[in-house]
Design a protein around this motif. Structure first.
Motif, PDB file in Angstrom:
ATOM      1  N   ASN A 478     -11.467   9.816   1.574  1.00 54.92           N
ATOM      2  CA  ASN A 478     -10.959   9.701   0.244  1.00 54.92           C
ATOM      3  C   ASN A 478      -9.849  10.656  -0.075  1.00 54.92           C
ATOM      4  OD1 ASN A 478     -10.598   9.167  -2.328  1.00 54.92           O
ATOM      5  ND2 ASN A 478     -12.315  10.327  -2.918  1.00 54.92           N
ATOM      6  N   ASP A 479      -8.814  10.673   0.474  1.00 58.33           N
ATOM      7  CA  ASP A 479      -7.672  11.516   0.840  1.00 58.33           C
ATOM      8  C   ASP A 479      -6.503  10.930   0.110  1.00 58.33           C
ATOM      9  OD1 ASP A 479      -7.033   9.621   2.712  1.00 58.33           O
ATOM     10  OD2 ASP A 479      -6.603  10.918   4.381  1.00 58.33           O
ATOM     11  N   GLY A 480      -6.627   9.971  -0.674  1.00 58.96           N
ATOM     12  CA  GLY A 480      -5.389   9.340  -1.288  1.00 58.96           C
ATOM     13  C   GLY A 480      -4.571   8.470  -0.514  1.00 58.96           C
ATOM     14  N   TRP A 481      -5.208   7.892   0.486  1.00 61.21           N
ATOM     15  CA  TRP A 481      -4.288   7.046   1.443  1.00 61.21           C
ATOM     16  C   TRP A 481      -3.750   5.886   0.761  1.00 61.21           C
ATOM     17  CZ3 TRP A 481      -5.747   1.915   2.049  1.00 61.21           C
ATOM     18  CH2 TRP A 481      -7.122   1.718   1.598  1.00 61.21           C
ATOM     19  N   GLU A 482      -4.255   5.405  -0.389  1.00 57.60           N
ATOM     20  CA  GLU A 482      -3.658   4.270  -1.100  1.00 57.60           C
ATOM     21  C   GLU A 482      -2.336   4.545  -1.663  1.00 57.60           C
ATOM     22  OE1 GLU A 482      -7.261   1.680  -2.963  1.00 57.60           O
ATOM     23  OE2 GLU A 482      -7.311   3.896  -3.382  1.00 57.60           O
ATOM     24  N   LYS A 483      -2.130   5.987  -2.035  1.00 59.44           N
ATOM     25  CA  LYS A 483      -0.556   6.360  -2.339  1.00 59.44           C
ATOM     26  C   LYS A 483       0.213   6.703  -1.194  1.00 59.44           C
ATOM     27  CE  LYS A 483      -2.240   8.493  -6.684  1.00 59.44           C
ATOM     28  NZ  LYS A 483      -1.924   9.774  -7.586  1.00 59.44           N
ATOM     29  N   LYS A 484       0.030   6.751  -0.023  1.00 61.08           N
ATOM     30  CA  LYS A 484       0.800   7.612   0.709  1.00 61.08           C
ATOM     31  C   LYS A 484       1.475   6.487   1.629  1.00 61.08           C
ATOM     32  CE  LYS A 484      -2.227  11.530   1.729  1.00 61.08           C
ATOM     33  NZ  LYS A 484      -3.041  12.291   2.771  1.00 61.08           N
ATOM     34  N   GLY A 485       2.778   6.396   1.596  1.00 64.83           N
ATOM     35  CA  GLY A 485       3.575   5.453   2.167  1.00 64.83           C
ATOM     36  C   GLY A 485       3.376   3.953   1.886  1.00 64.83           C
ATOM     37  N   ALA A 486       2.978   3.822   0.680  1.00 62.40           N
ATOM     38  CA  ALA A 486       2.703   2.431   0.003  1.00 62.40           C
ATOM     39  C   ALA A 486       3.770   1.563  -0.488  1.00 62.40           C
ATOM     40  CB  ALA A 486       1.418   2.574  -0.732  1.00 62.40           C
ATOM     41  N   GLU A 487       4.896   2.288  -0.335  1.00 64.07           N
ATOM     42  CA  GLU A 487       5.980   1.453  -0.954  1.00 64.07           C
ATOM     43  C   GLU A 487       6.214   0.068  -0.375  1.00 64.07           C
ATOM     44  OE1 GLU A 487       9.903  -0.380  -1.814  1.00 64.07           O
ATOM     45  OE2 GLU A 487       9.050   0.474   0.411  1.00 64.07           O
ATOM     46  N   PHE A 488       5.606  -0.014   0.990  1.00 64.21           N
ATOM     47  CA  PHE A 488       5.955  -1.282   1.898  1.00 64.21           C
ATOM     48  C   PHE A 488       5.084  -2.473   0.837  1.00 64.21           C
ATOM     49  CE2 PHE A 488       2.110   0.419   3.459  1.00 64.21           C
ATOM     50  CZ  PHE A 488       1.241  -0.829   3.559  1.00 64.21           C
ATOM     51  N   LEU A 489       4.156  -2.232   0.056  1.00 63.40           N
ATOM     52  CA  LEU A 489       3.576  -3.127  -0.622  1.00 63.40           C
ATOM     53  C   LEU A 489       4.043  -3.783  -1.812  1.00 63.40           C
ATOM     54  CD1 LEU A 489       0.162  -1.414  -1.392  1.00 63.40           C
ATOM     55  CD2 LEU A 489       0.444  -3.145   0.597  1.00 63.40           C
ATOM     56  N   LEU A 490       5.400  -2.918  -2.106  1.00 61.29           N
ATOM     57  CA  LEU A 490       6.077  -3.617  -3.214  1.00 61.29           C
ATOM     58  C   LEU A 490       7.331  -4.567  -2.637  1.00 61.29           C
ATOM     59  CD1 LEU A 490       6.344  -0.374  -5.190  1.00 61.29           C
ATOM     60  CD2 LEU A 490       4.524  -2.190  -5.420  1.00 61.29           C
ATOM     61  N   HIS A 491       7.484  -4.742  -1.618  1.00 62.96           N
ATOM     62  CA  HIS A 491       8.551  -5.624  -0.962  1.00 62.96           C
ATOM     63  C   HIS A 491       8.378  -6.929  -1.218  1.00 62.96           C
ATOM     64  CE1 HIS A 491       9.819  -2.416   2.321  1.00 62.96           C
ATOM     65  NE2 HIS A 491       9.817  -2.160   1.130  1.00 62.96           N
ATOM     66  N   ARG A 492       8.986  -7.836  -1.792  1.00 57.53           N
ATOM     67  CA  ARG A 492       8.894  -9.065  -2.383  1.00 57.53           C
ATOM     68  C   ARG A 492       9.670 -10.256  -1.378  1.00 57.53           C
ATOM     69  NH1 ARG A 492       5.532  -9.059  -6.707  1.00 57.53           N
ATOM     70  NH2 ARG A 492       4.882  -6.779  -6.929  1.00 57.53           N
ATOM     71  N   TYR A 493       8.873 -11.355  -1.394  1.00 54.03           N
ATOM     72  CA  TYR A 493       9.511 -12.552  -0.532  1.00 54.03           C
ATOM     73  C   TYR A 493      10.100 -13.363  -1.433  1.00 54.03           C
ATOM     74  CZ  TYR A 493       9.987 -16.070   3.110  1.00 54.03           C
ATOM     75  OH  TYR A 493      10.574 -16.733   3.830  1.00 54.03           O
TER      76      TYR A 493
END
Length: 605
Positions: A478-493
């Motif tokens: 539980n170290d905040g991994w969901e925030k770290k380097g998560a910008e790729f989730l916002l890339h849109r097709y």
């Protein structure tokens, strides 16, 4: 949240020039040059491990590009994403910019190896003192006889079994909107690291005498319908009744295809309980309750009488056959505008069937309606009020709240942080819940289903699989991994004409980026139908419905199996075990599949 920056820097080259020097000075210069040359070679070698020269040429696939090289990559902050959001396009970035932050394609075998290593280490960390099994069948019944006939083991009121899909099919029988269904395709629609039998390739059946109500939007509908398939035997399909539904775009008379359901139920379930779904498009509140009729297709208000009708609904047992009930147009004088509503036509045989009544619900499973509601509208007070209204309206004393996942309404890092913040609010509400005395009534237990955590793990794995150069987090921390380097989730097709908002690439794309995607048709070629999500909002029940349903059964066992929890610590330990095992990609025990051991949870005392 900042973009990842893994681009190769210019490598130093060291030269020496001859010129007159004193003998001592020359020796020093030669020694220094040799040391620096050695260090330079080491630095260059290290850079080649992360960004080799042969990956320097940008490649374009469909409407998005992959930059596999050493171009300088911009670092965009949240305010710059907001600027992108305010343009005419609803997507985050465009063209080649969208994937400047991807680099080398990661070999799927390496991904599988890393995942198996993670799974092996994680399995040992899950405490299973609350998750139990029996092999003698004492905690299971196949009977659908209503619960007032006391067929369930009073010490185990909800249990489940896991199966190979060749023995028990995927839970798609009652899915009613074709646009949300994820059909089989040629190729490999899931990363091999998560498609195995013990991860996402098993099915679930459930036996329970509990009355369970799912509340929420079309995503709640999907999972309720998947749950129906888990609690209803093949010979009891007519126990599934649609009490109200609508369809967009075409008329329908006799089948369940394409229906958006407003309310439905399965009664009785295997074990004698009831499962039901109620379409509510925003968090219930006394302030937003309608005084009269609500058009469930498009109106966000809710009507308490609709919930009470489900609580009072009559049903028959035994069911009259294994075929679905036909649908008929609802006979109503309400002003529905252009909406036509449908309901199941029930043909009763009074000489062979007996009537029963639902009689209220033991539990509500809540899906917070992000999409219909803005993030800032989903507040702690609104969530608490809906939890309390579950008891007021339908009598529930236990409430399960699912944490929010990524969806196509999450456009910026600020939005993503809003999702994470709401999930923390959900957890805090559950941890700090102080139940009223049983004499006063009210909701006694609030549980968290870590659905957001589960789906995030899937998206990280799929992003890795299709070529994003990301470091796989340790999901157990539980170290905040969901925030770290998560910008790729916002890339849109881009290029999907049928959608108002472009979906997240890691959420919908199935194939490695070296296989070009086509944008010449409405479905953007083979990128779609990856068996995770079809549209960037709804989820493939065929893939994740089994874990979802097993988790709901496990969580409810923490309250209803054995004696009620004596303290919050007992409940939280059981809740955590259920989430660690089923709302994650941790493999289940191979021995649980197919051999018919009955699985159930019970607080450890």
């Amino acid at each position: 949240i900042m973009f990842m920056n893994n681009h190769e820097k210019n490598k130093p080259s060291w030269t020496t020039r001859s010129r007159p020097l004193l003998r001592c000075g020359a020796r020093v210069a030669i020694l220094v040059a040799a040391v620096l040359l050695h260090l330079g070679l080491l630095v260059g070698e290290k850079n080649r491990e992360t960004a080799p020269d042969d990956l320097a040429t940008p490649q374009k696939f469909g409407n998005w590009a992959v930059n596999k090289g050493n171009e300088e990559s911009p670092i965009l902050l949240a305010n710059q994403h907001e600027a992108e959001r305010n343009t005419s396009s609803p997507t985050l970035t465009r063209g080649a910019e969208i994937n400047k932050h991807q680099s080398q394609v990661i070999n799927d075998a390496d991904t599988k190896s890393e995942t198996e290593s993670y799974n092996a280490s994680t399995r040992n960390k899950i405490r299973q003192s609350c998750i139990r099994t029996d092999t003698d069948g004492s905690s299971w019944t196949e009977s659908h006889s209503p619960r007032n006939q006391s067929i369930m083991n009073k010490d185990v009121r909800i249990s489940f079994r896991l199966h190979d899909p060749s023995d028990v099919p995927y839970p798609s029988k009652f899915l009613s909107v074709h646009g949300y269904i994820c059909p089989d395709l040629m190729g490999n629609p899931l990363p091999s690291s998560i498609s195995g039998r013990t991860v996402l390739n098993f099915t679930t059946t459930i036996s329970t005498d509990l009355n369970i109500l799912f509340v929420g939007d079309s995503i709640a509908q999907q999972f309720a319908q998947g749950f129906y398939a888990s609690v209803l035997g093949e010979e009891n399909v007519r126990s599934h009744v649609i009490t109200r539904s609508f369809i967009n775009g075409r008329d329908i008379e006799t089948t369940n295809s394409g229906l958006h359901v407003c309310s439905s139920l399965v009664a009785p379930t295997r074990g004698g309980g009831v499962s039901a779904y109620w379409r509510v498009l925003e968090l219930m509140s006394k302030r937003t309750e309608a005084l009269a009729y609500v058009n469930c297709k498009r109106e966000k208000g809710w009507l308490g009488q609709d919930g009470k009708k489900l609580s009072r609904k009559r049903y028959t047992y035994p069911s009259s056959g294994g075929e679905a009930n036909p649908l008929v147009k609802e006979n109503t004088t309400k002003n529905n505008g252009a909406t036509t509503f449908y309901q199941s036509q029930i043909n009763y045989n009074e000489s062979q069937q007996q009537f029963y009544q639902v009689g209220g619900f033991d539990c509500c499973v809540l899906r917070l309606q992000h999409g219909w509601m803005e993030l800032h509208e989903i507040t702690r007070d609104r969530i608490v009020e809906e939890i309390e209204l579950c008891n007021t309206v339908v009598g529930a004393t236990t409430v399960i709240v699912s944490t929010l996942p990524l969806n196509n309404n999450v456009l910026t890092p600020s939005d993503w942080e809003g999702i994470i913040a709401i999930n923390e609010i959900i957890r805090d509400i559950a941890r700090s819940w102080k139940p009223p005395s049983p004499e006063d009534g009210g909701v006694q237990w609030v549980l968290v289903q870590e659905f957001g955590n589960f789906t995030n793990q899937i998206l990280w794995q799929n992003a890795h699989h299709i070529g994003y150069n990301i470091t796989m987090p340790d999901f157990t921390k539980n170290d905040g991994w969901e925030k770290k380097g998560a910008e790729f989730l916002l890339h849109r097709y881009q290029g999907i004409k049928s959608m108002h908002m472009a979906p997240s690439i890691p959420m919908v794309c199935a194939y490695n980026i070296e296989q070009p995607f086509s944008t010449k048709n409405e479905t953007a070629g083979q990128c779609f139908f990856n068996k995770i999500s079809r549209d960037g909002m709804h989820w493939c029940i065929e893939t994740i419905g089994a874990r979802y349903s097993a988790n709901i059964a496990c969580l409810l066992g923490c309250v209803y199996n054995g004696k009620e929890p004596q303290n919050i610590a007992e409940l939280r330990q059981c809740e955590q075990e259920c989430n660690d095992q089923f709302m994650s990609l941790v493999p289940i025990d191979e021995s649980w599949i197919g051999a018919n051991p009955t699985i159930f949870s019970k607080p450890n005392r």
